[in-house]
Each structure stands twice: as C-alpha cells, then as structure tokens.
Scaffold this active site. Structure first.
Site, PDB file in Angstrom:
ATOM      1  N   GLU A  54      38.007  35.309  38.048  1.00 18.05           N
ATOM      2  CA  GLU A  54      39.146  36.226  37.952  1.00 18.05           C
ATOM      3  C   GLU A  54      39.082  37.026  36.657  1.00 18.05           C
ATOM      4  OE1 GLU A  54      44.067  36.164  38.000  1.00 18.05           O
ATOM      5  OE2 GLU A  54      42.942  34.278  38.034  1.00 18.05           O
ATOM      6  N   ALA A  56      48.685  30.659  44.238  1.00 19.17           N
ATOM      7  CA  ALA A  56      50.036  30.374  43.747  1.00 19.17           C
ATOM      8  C   ALA A  56      49.962  29.301  42.671  1.00 19.17           C
ATOM      9  CB  ALA A  56      50.938  29.937  44.903  1.00 19.17           C
ATOM     10  N   PHE A  74      55.168  35.773  39.997  1.00 15.62           N
ATOM     11  CA  PHE A  74      54.091  36.734  39.715  1.00 15.62           C
ATOM     12  C   PHE A  74      52.922  36.539  40.685  1.00 15.62           C
ATOM     13  CE2 PHE A  74      55.728  35.974  35.198  1.00 15.62           C
ATOM     14  CZ  PHE A  74      56.672  36.992  35.297  1.00 15.62           C
TER      15      PHE A  74
END
Length: 382
Positions: A245, A129, A161
C-alpha cells in the site's frame, strides 16, 4: 527527453503501459470532474477495468489474476492511471489491492474462489477495514470484537475512513478475538450484506470520487470459515499488507507531481505577463526545474525499490522513507503549480486545484509521514 530505454522494464511492461494509458485517456480522464461532483465512480468502470486485467497483479491465475506479483507492473499501472489527475478515482478503483492481499495470502481456497474471482472481473468490490475511530496506525489497539459462539463469531464495533466503504461487497476486517495487544487480533472476511452491517458516508477534503465510509457492526454473525488467518494470528497479516500500500501511494504521489508539473509547464508556455511568456521569467523556469528534479529523484528511487521487491528483497525502511519523500515532492509540486497557474488553480474543476486538495490524504493514508519516519528509524536500529 531521452529515448534510451530503462533497464527496469521489458516488452510486457511497455505493452501494459499502452493498454492502461488508453484506458485512462478514454474511460477516466473525460469524466473526473463529473465523478468528483457525484462523489463516486460508476460501477461499470470496475467491469471495464476487470475486462482488461487491471486488478490481476499478484493474484492467482485460477481466480483471474496475473500470477506472481510484479512490482514494476504495478508501478506502471499506478503511474498511468494517475495521469488523469484524480486520486479519488484511483483510490475507488483499487481498494481491491489493499482488501484482497490478506485473502490471497492466508485465505482458504474456497474463500479465494468466492471472493477473489468476482473481484478480478469487476463484478464485486473488496475493501480493507482496519482503522477505527479510536486510532489508525496503532493496529495493536483494535477494539472491534469478534466473540465466538459455537461455530460463529459475533462482531461488534466500528471502522472508519474505509475506502469503498459504501459499496464494497467484501471487507477484510481486523477484529479482536483474543486478549489485549497484537496477539489477540484476527483477520476476518465480513460480507457487506450481512445483517447488522451499517455504513455512513464521509464528506472529505479530497478524493471526492472515492466513496469513504464509517462501518458499524452490531451483533454481526460471521461463520468461523470466514476467518482469513488463524484465530489470533492476524497482526502480521495486517502489518505485511502495509508495504505494498505504501509503495503504491508513493508511486501515485510521484505521478501526481508529474501531472502538476505538466499543467504548470503548459500554462507557463501560453500565459503572458509583462509582454512575455511566464516561462520566459527566470523565477518560473527555476520553479519548474526544481519540480522536475524532485520528481525524477522520487521516481528513480521507486523504480529501484520495485525492482528490489521483484528480487525478493523487503526494504521496509526505504519504502517508508520513499513514501515520505514522494508525498513531500507532491506537496511542493502542487504548491508551485498552483502559484504558477495563479487564480486559475483556485477554481473547482481545475486539475491542480483537485490535486492540491488531495496532497494531505496521500501524506496520511497508509501511514502518516511521522509514522513512516519513526518506522524507518526503528528499522535502521536508531
């Protein structure tokens, strides 16, 4: 297609590929459209994935992980899961891989046992988050506050998101515990069932099988032992998490490009126009050859970067560039596949139609193409 083995992979990589391929073919591929319509994947898919070790890369063995991270093993995992043609499923299933690394790297042993172990088995789900309604990539401007009151923090603010936001049990959350700028940011574990945590599901263009949410924190009380990093030392943990990521997203984009290519080749070989197969038209063959060229170049770069990561290198600029390269490849391949399939690609439920809608999130998530170019230029000293 050449049968010469790649120098990057060993027998363990090949064996793992077969396991993940079988899982994808049996447990995911038959259901992707159904899960798109449902807007989520079933919870028992996490347990099935955990049972064969799909969540373990880079996490300590005592908590159910595989040990030291193997970037090539992660590449194999992402490639094979993407063959089902659904970025939403991959995003939903692997929010652990963006939510748990800060805990693995900076969290206490008690926190790791409490959080990582059940996530490895698929019993619990973790999420990251960071992004807020006021901004995403500019992490230093985070506004969600965590005000200290004795041995607790009181958290107020919102995140948006957030992948797996509706169902995650644990949130690795960026909060402002100090003053303005990066020096005032901490990483904090917030459990999803704490009083004051609320969630709203977001309706999206793509990744329909991935539940995505806005989170609201209204006087959420969190004990100080839930600090993942030291107080006001969370900025570097956030930034360091982006590399993994980004290369994951680049691998996914390249794999989805290959799915688009395969779908287009299959259609071109069967579909006839003006008395011959589509594949017999030079313009179509050239489209397919160009798609294959772009995919091969992107994959070769990502394999090399993954190998370098395994050697201890940290090629920040090249990973940013490779992500841009991969998402542009995906955009081109999805477009050309749609052109070759024609009207068939415009029907909901078609693989190319689904992937075409998912191009944009791949090019934005983890850092937009524009942010990636700017990051690379700064890393290069330009």
């Amino acid at each position: 297609m050449s049968t010469v083995s790649s120098p990057f992979y060993d027998d363990d990589h090949h064996a793992y590929r077969e396991v993940v391929r079988a899982f994808t073919e049996n447990e995911i591929a038959p259901h992707v459209h159904e899960w798109d319509l449902a807007g989520e994947v079933p919870r028992d898919l996490y347990v099935k994935a955990g049972a064969i070790g799909l969540f373990g890369d880079g996490f300590q063995e005592e908590y159910g992980g595989h040990g030291q991270r193997d970037a090539l093993m992660r590449l194999v995992l992402m490639e094979e899961l993407c063959m089902a043609g659904s970025g939403g499923v991959v995003a939903a299933l692997f929010s652990n891989y963006i939510g748990l690394p800060p805990i693995q790297r900076f969290g206490s042993e008690e926190m790791k046992a409490r959080v990582i172990a059940p996530c490895m088995s698929g019993e619990k789900i973790a999420a990251l988050a960071i992004t807020e309604p006021s901004g995403g990539s500019d992490v230093a401007r985070i506004k969600t506050t965590a005000r200290r009151e004795g041995d607790e923090f009181v958290v107020n603010g919102s995140k948006t998101f957030i992948t797996s936001g509706m169902r995650a049990d644990f949130f690795a959350t960026a909060v402002r515990t100090g003053g303005e700028g990066p020096a005032g940011i901490s990483m904090m574990l917030i459990e999803g069932d704490r009083p004051g945590v609320d969630r709203t599901k977001l309706d999206k263009m793509g990744w329909l099988a991935s539940d995505t949410a806005t989170l609201y924190f209204d006087d959420v009380r969190v004990p100080e032992e839930n600090l993942i990093t030291e107080e006001n030392a969370g900025f570097s943990a956030i930034v360091n998490n982006f590399n993994a990521e980004r290369i994951d997203l680049a691998v996914q984009s390249t794999a989805f490009s290959r799915v688009c290519f395969d779908e287009a080749v299959g259609w071109a070989r069967e579909r006839e126009t003006f008395g011959k197969r589509l594949a017999d038209h030079q313009v179509i063959r050239h489209k397919l050859a160009e798609m294959d060229r772009m995919i091969n170049a992107s994959k070769a770069w990502l394999e090399l970067l993954s190998w370098r990561l395994n050697q201890g290198d940290n090629p920040v600029a090249e990973i940013a560039e490779a992500k841009v390269n991969a998402t542009l490849c995906f955009e081109q391949c999805a477009r050309e596949a749609a052109q070759i399939l024609g009207g068939a690609s415009y029907l909901r439920g078609d693989t190319v139609e689904r992937l075409y809608r998912e191009v944009r999130v791949q090019a934005i998530g983890g850092g937009s193409e524009e942010i990636m170019r700017d990051l690379a230029s700064r890393q290069l000293g330009i």
